[in-house]
Write an enzyme that holds these catalytic residues in place. Structure first.
Site, PDB file in Angstrom:
ATOM      1  N   ASP A  10       2.828  -0.647   9.917  1.00  0.00           N
ATOM      2  CA  ASP A  10       2.009   0.098  10.917  1.00  0.00           C
ATOM      3  C   ASP A  10       2.704   1.051  12.106  1.00  0.00           C
ATOM      4  OD1 ASP A  10       0.411  -1.939   9.822  1.00  0.00           O
ATOM      5  OD2 ASP A  10      -0.163  -2.979  11.557  1.00  0.00           O
ATOM      6  N   ASP A  48      -2.767  -0.416   9.786  1.00  0.00           N
ATOM      7  CA  ASP A  48      -3.923  -1.139  10.274  1.00  0.00           C
ATOM      8  C   ASP A  48      -5.146  -0.111  10.241  1.00  0.00           C
ATOM      9  OD1 ASP A  48      -4.074  -3.535  11.774  1.00  0.00           O
ATOM     10  OD2 ASP A  48      -4.103  -2.984  13.641  1.00  0.00           O
ATOM     11  N   HIS A  50      -9.090  -0.299  10.923  1.00  0.00           N
ATOM     12  CA  HIS A  50      -9.990  -1.111  11.155  1.00  0.00           C
ATOM     13  C   HIS A  50     -11.341  -0.262  11.430  1.00  0.00           C
ATOM     14  CE1 HIS A  50      -7.480  -4.368  12.547  1.00  0.00           C
ATOM     15  NE2 HIS A  50      -7.067  -3.647  13.568  1.00  0.00           N
ATOM     16  N   HIS A  83      -8.353   0.204  18.440  1.00  0.00           N
ATOM     17  CA  HIS A  83      -7.200   0.761  18.073  1.00  0.00           C
ATOM     18  C   HIS A  83      -7.190   0.968  16.510  1.00  0.00           C
ATOM     19  CE1 HIS A  83      -6.518  -3.510  17.214  1.00  0.00           C
ATOM     20  NE2 HIS A  83      -5.775  -2.976  16.459  1.00  0.00           N
ATOM     21  N   LYS A 108      -4.936  -2.778   5.901  1.00  0.00           N
ATOM     22  CA  LYS A 108      -5.356  -4.260   6.164  1.00  0.00           C
ATOM     23  C   LYS A 108      -6.283  -3.952   7.471  1.00  0.00           C
ATOM     24  CE  LYS A 108      -1.097  -4.674   8.859  1.00  0.00           C
ATOM     25  NZ  LYS A 108      -1.713  -4.656  10.071  1.00  0.00           N
ATOM     26  N   CYS A 153       2.333  -7.946  13.661  1.00  0.00           N
ATOM     27  CA  CYS A 153       2.390  -7.537  12.274  1.00  0.00           C
ATOM     28  C   CYS A 153       3.782  -7.860  11.498  1.00  0.00           C
ATOM     29  CB  CYS A 153       1.674  -6.271  12.113  1.00  0.00           C
ATOM     30  SG  CYS A 153      -0.286  -6.355  12.298  1.00  0.00           S
TER      31      CYS A 153
HETATM   32  C1  VGL Z   1      -0.954  -5.214  15.487  1.00  0.00           C
HETATM   33  C2  VGL Z   1      -2.248  -6.100  17.319  1.00  0.00           C
HETATM   34  C3  VGL Z   1      -3.428  -5.593  16.730  1.00  0.00           C
HETATM   35  C4  VGL Z   1       0.307  -4.772  14.910  1.00  0.00           C
HETATM   36  C5  VGL Z   1      -2.276  -4.729  15.019  1.00  0.00           C
HETATM   37  O1  VGL Z   1       0.392  -3.871  13.953  1.00  0.00           O
HETATM   38  O2  VGL Z   1       1.294  -5.459  15.182  1.00  0.00           O
HETATM   39  N1  VGL Z   1      -1.061  -5.815  16.506  1.00  0.00           N
HETATM   40  N2  VGL Z   1      -3.413  -5.092  15.524  1.00  0.00           N
HETATM   41 ZN    ZN Z   2      -5.037  -4.373  14.747  1.00  0.00          ZN
END
Ligand code: VGL
Ligand code: ZN
Length: 211
Positions: A10, A48, A50, A83, A108, A153
């Site tokens: 990420d 990430d 979404h 995000h 993901k 993550c």
């Molecule tokens: C993450 C919070 C929400 C991460 C992803 O990549 O650690 N943290 N989504």
């Molecule tokens: Zn996230």
């Protein structure tokens, strides 16, 4: 046959300074990660990714705030700012991240109903992202994990990698954490180490590389 994989977790604009879920110093991992990529047989990255109606976004829970924790289908879910929305600039890799060696990108958190901190499974372990079989198919038995965020993550990806039987290391200076609570990052490191995950520094990797 490749054996050692680097998993870059990420390293996306929204987790870097200026992003909507900025991790303190999130961008400092970028040059460190770029420097170590060539020490691995295979490099993969997670993103990430979404949908706008994702369950982890506080705005999708009327009356709730960022940082609140809600229970959804028996799972605790921290609520985050919007995000890493699919196809948005915030979801792109940091512009300085060297992506030329990345063989596969695992996206993901795509199911609106469930979050996915780990690069291997969603948080309820209902679905597999395909990362484990990808690594097995490549003959990988050892993984090193870096990126964002140490206490979410990175931690869950490392715990799953270890549990799946990969010899697992986390490159701490190539990671940064969210740190909602001041001891979240050291606590995450302790937890990973106590499960048998190796905690290493980028400099040690270079020193121990046999080429
Ligand atoms: C993450 C919070 C929400 C991460 C992803 O990549 O650690 N943290 N989504
Ligand atoms: Zn996230």
């Amino acid at each position: 046959m490749p054996r050692k994989a680097l998993i870059i977790v990420d390293v996306q604009n929204d987790f870097c300074p200026g992003g909507s879920l900025a991790v303190p110093e999130g961008d400092v991992v970028v040059p460190v990660i770029n420097r170590i990529q060539s020490l691995f047989d295979v490099v993969v990255a997670t993103q990430d990714w979404h949908p706008l109606n994702h369950i982890s976004f506080a705005v999708n829970h009327p009356g709730k705030q960022v940082g609140d924790v809600v229970e959804i289908d028996g799972l605790l879910q921290v609520l985050w700012p919007v995000h890493c929305v699919q196809n948005s600039p915030g979801a792109e890799f940091h512009p300085q991240l060297d992506t030329s060696r990345i063989a596969h990108v695992i996206r993901k958190g795509t199911d609106p109903r469930i979050d996915s901190y780990s690069g291997f499974f969603d948080n309820a372990r209902r679905r597999d992202t395909g990362l484990a079989s990808l690594l097995w198919d490549l003959g990988v038995d050892e993984v090193a994990i870096c990126g964002l965020a140490t206490d979410y993550c990175v931690k869950y990806t490392a715990l799953d990698a270890h549990e799946l039987g990969f010899a697992t290391a986390v490159i701490v200076d190539a990671c940064r954490g969210v740190g909602l609570r001041s001891d979240d990052v050291p606590e995450a490191i302790r937890q990973m180490e106590s499960r048998g995950i190796k905690i290493v520094f980028a400099g040690e990797l270079a020193a121990s590389a046999d080429r």
